[in-house]
Scaffold this motif. Sequence first.
Motif, short mmCIF file in Angstrom:
data_model
loop_
_atom_site.label_atom_id
_atom_site.label_comp_id
_atom_site.label_asym_id
_atom_site.label_seq_id
_atom_site.Cartn_x
_atom_site.Cartn_y
_atom_site.Cartn_z
N UNK A 142 0.82 -1.21 0.00
CA UNK A 142 0.00 0.00 0.00
C UNK A 142 0.86 1.26 0.00
N UNK A 143 1.99 1.20 0.68
CA UNK A 143 2.88 2.37 0.66
C UNK A 143 3.38 2.61 -0.76
N UNK A 144 3.85 1.56 -1.43
CA UNK A 144 4.39 1.73 -2.78
C UNK A 144 3.29 2.15 -3.75
N UNK A 145 2.10 1.59 -3.57
CA UNK A 145 0.99 1.96 -4.45
C UNK A 145 0.59 3.42 -4.21
N UNK A 146 0.53 3.82 -2.95
CA UNK A 146 0.17 5.21 -2.63
C UNK A 146 1.19 6.18 -3.24
N UNK A 147 2.47 5.81 -3.16
CA UNK A 147 3.51 6.66 -3.76
C UNK A 147 3.31 6.75 -5.28
N UNK A 148 3.05 5.59 -5.88
CA UNK A 148 2.93 5.58 -7.35
C UNK A 148 1.69 6.32 -7.82
N UNK A 149 0.70 6.40 -6.96
CA UNK A 149 -0.53 7.13 -7.32
C UNK A 149 -0.45 8.60 -6.89
N UNK A 150 0.74 9.01 -6.45
CA UNK A 150 0.95 10.41 -6.04
C UNK A 150 0.04 10.84 -4.90
N UNK A 151 -0.27 9.92 -4.02
CA UNK A 151 -1.18 10.23 -2.91
C UNK A 151 -0.56 11.18 -1.90
N UNK A 152 0.75 11.33 -1.94
CA UNK A 152 1.41 12.15 -0.91
C UNK A 152 1.69 13.57 -1.40
N UNK A 153 1.38 13.84 -2.68
CA UNK A 153 1.76 15.16 -3.21
C UNK A 153 0.64 16.17 -3.03
#
Lengths: 303, 303
Positions: free
Chosen positions: A292-303
């Motif tokens: 989930x961390x890697x998926x969230x990063x790839x979906x730009x969830x943190x930007x």
Amino acid sequence: MKVPKKISIKEVGPRDGLQNEKARLSTSDKITWINMLSMTGLSYIEITSFVHPKWIPALSDALAVAKSIERKPGVTYAALVPNQKGLERALEGRIDEASVFMSASETHNRKNINKSISETLPILKAVTSEAAKANLTTRAYLSTVFGCPYENDVPLEQIIRISETLFDMEIDELSLGDTIGAANPVQVQIVLEALLKRFPKEKIALHFHDTRGMALANMIAAMDMGITTFDGACGGLGGCPYAPGSSGNAATDDLIYMCAQMGIETGVDLGKLLLAAKWIEEKAGRQLPSRNLQTAKSLDCFS
Amino acid sequence: MKVPKKISIKEVGPRDGLQNEKARLSTSDKITWINMLSMTGLSYIEITSFVHPKWIPALSDALAVAKSIERKPGVTYAALVPNQKGLERALEGRIDEASVFMSASETHNRKNINKSISETLPILKAVTSEAAKANLTTRAYLSTVFGCPYENDVPLEQIIRISETLFDMEIDELSLGDTIGAANPVQVQIVLEALLKRFPKEKIALHFHDTRGMALANMIAAMDMGITTFDGACGGLGGCPYAPGSSGNAATDDLIYMCAQMGIETGVDLGKLLLAAKWIEEKAGRQLPSRNLQTAKSLDCFS
């Protein structure tokens, strides 16, 4: 397939995760991270280990960490306690729960603790008894339940016998550890079937590593047997730091996502937990295994 | 928890994996890899796609690949076939099974195929009917069964209705796709409960992506419902190439390891499959998500 309404998650990242990371965090970083975890809704955090710093140098600042974190009401702050000397320091650090530990297999116990199983048990009894007198709850970790790196299969009778001795010490919880991350769903159900005939399911937790990708599948198998307490590490921290991609603890984030989707209450805010996972990933300096961390990063969830 | 004695694995790495990888493999590399996969004990390999190269440039050498691989007796070599033009090329490539595809959700179907669901169905009927006449078996992929990136939840009635239409075409197998990798074990059982009332479990396969780490847990839930056919990609190849760590297909290697541990026959040699996974990881030029691959590397199993 039986699905519980809610489960309890025991976050072990600051202890089981950090003790195995190559990157050394400053005391201040550990405190910051634990404070972040305290705000996610987690009700239990194992924050450090009072094992002698000679054995776990990464956690040599145990007392400083325990003294400096912000305690959120309702959260249990636990720590690993190897012996009475460790318990004294844990009490000084105002720990809520003392976790003792040993292995189900003789060789792993000797390699890990430098004592035989029969030499270890009285030490654990002394610690749990002293801890209870000081109004701490107690938890026992039993490692290598689902396989030992030296002895391979561990006889079920041995697991039962040690579990009986541990429950005789009036521990509040027994956490069954898949130390090498090789447990499978069928084995989980076989072991639990034997143990649940003897001990209450409310007092048994499962501690999986995701080394071979089976952590969530094993949890599903355990839930089907009535288990509702699981250990996890934020981001899937831990495992061997010299093995890129090799997984450590079951990622708390993946467990929480799965539970949310299945309608199982965890009390944890996934968004906040993922922020804590991203934070510790940066400090660890390596890609953490949480899907989930890697998926969230790839979906730009943190930007 | 019901556990089957054996399962069938459909290896989709050369198609569903490679079509999404950023790294472009040479035709010769694809052939080498498929030949490696043929020697692992896998009984089914989807080797390429006869979709127009404009849409999937990575697989524009479909015919050359199909014509040049070594066919191992007993292995079914399948390919994706979008329409009658594609079928002609697939027949020229001596494909054993034609896989047609569509989505359970209208928006995803339009985005992916540029047609409505009702426009798509007659095309699939024409392909499957022509393929059957040419003595090919047929498989239908139904995407977005467990969630659509545009419409979110897809109504169960719609999944049932489309599945009925597909089975009316006398397809040999229906593969239910978790396109966005968000299916959970409870949902898997709910969907299967509805479908298994209507269609034989032997004709239903499950196609998971491990985007959020639930692929193996979902397979356990599906096995519990009697399903014994699963799609996987060697190494966990696939997924979004621009998202490091974001997982693609369920890793065949992880499924095979779990099955071996659970006493479920797969017919596949894990050692050989891991060598194929390591080989394709080097060609893909990125760390693949298979936990067993990463663990085998960290344990120096390849040296």
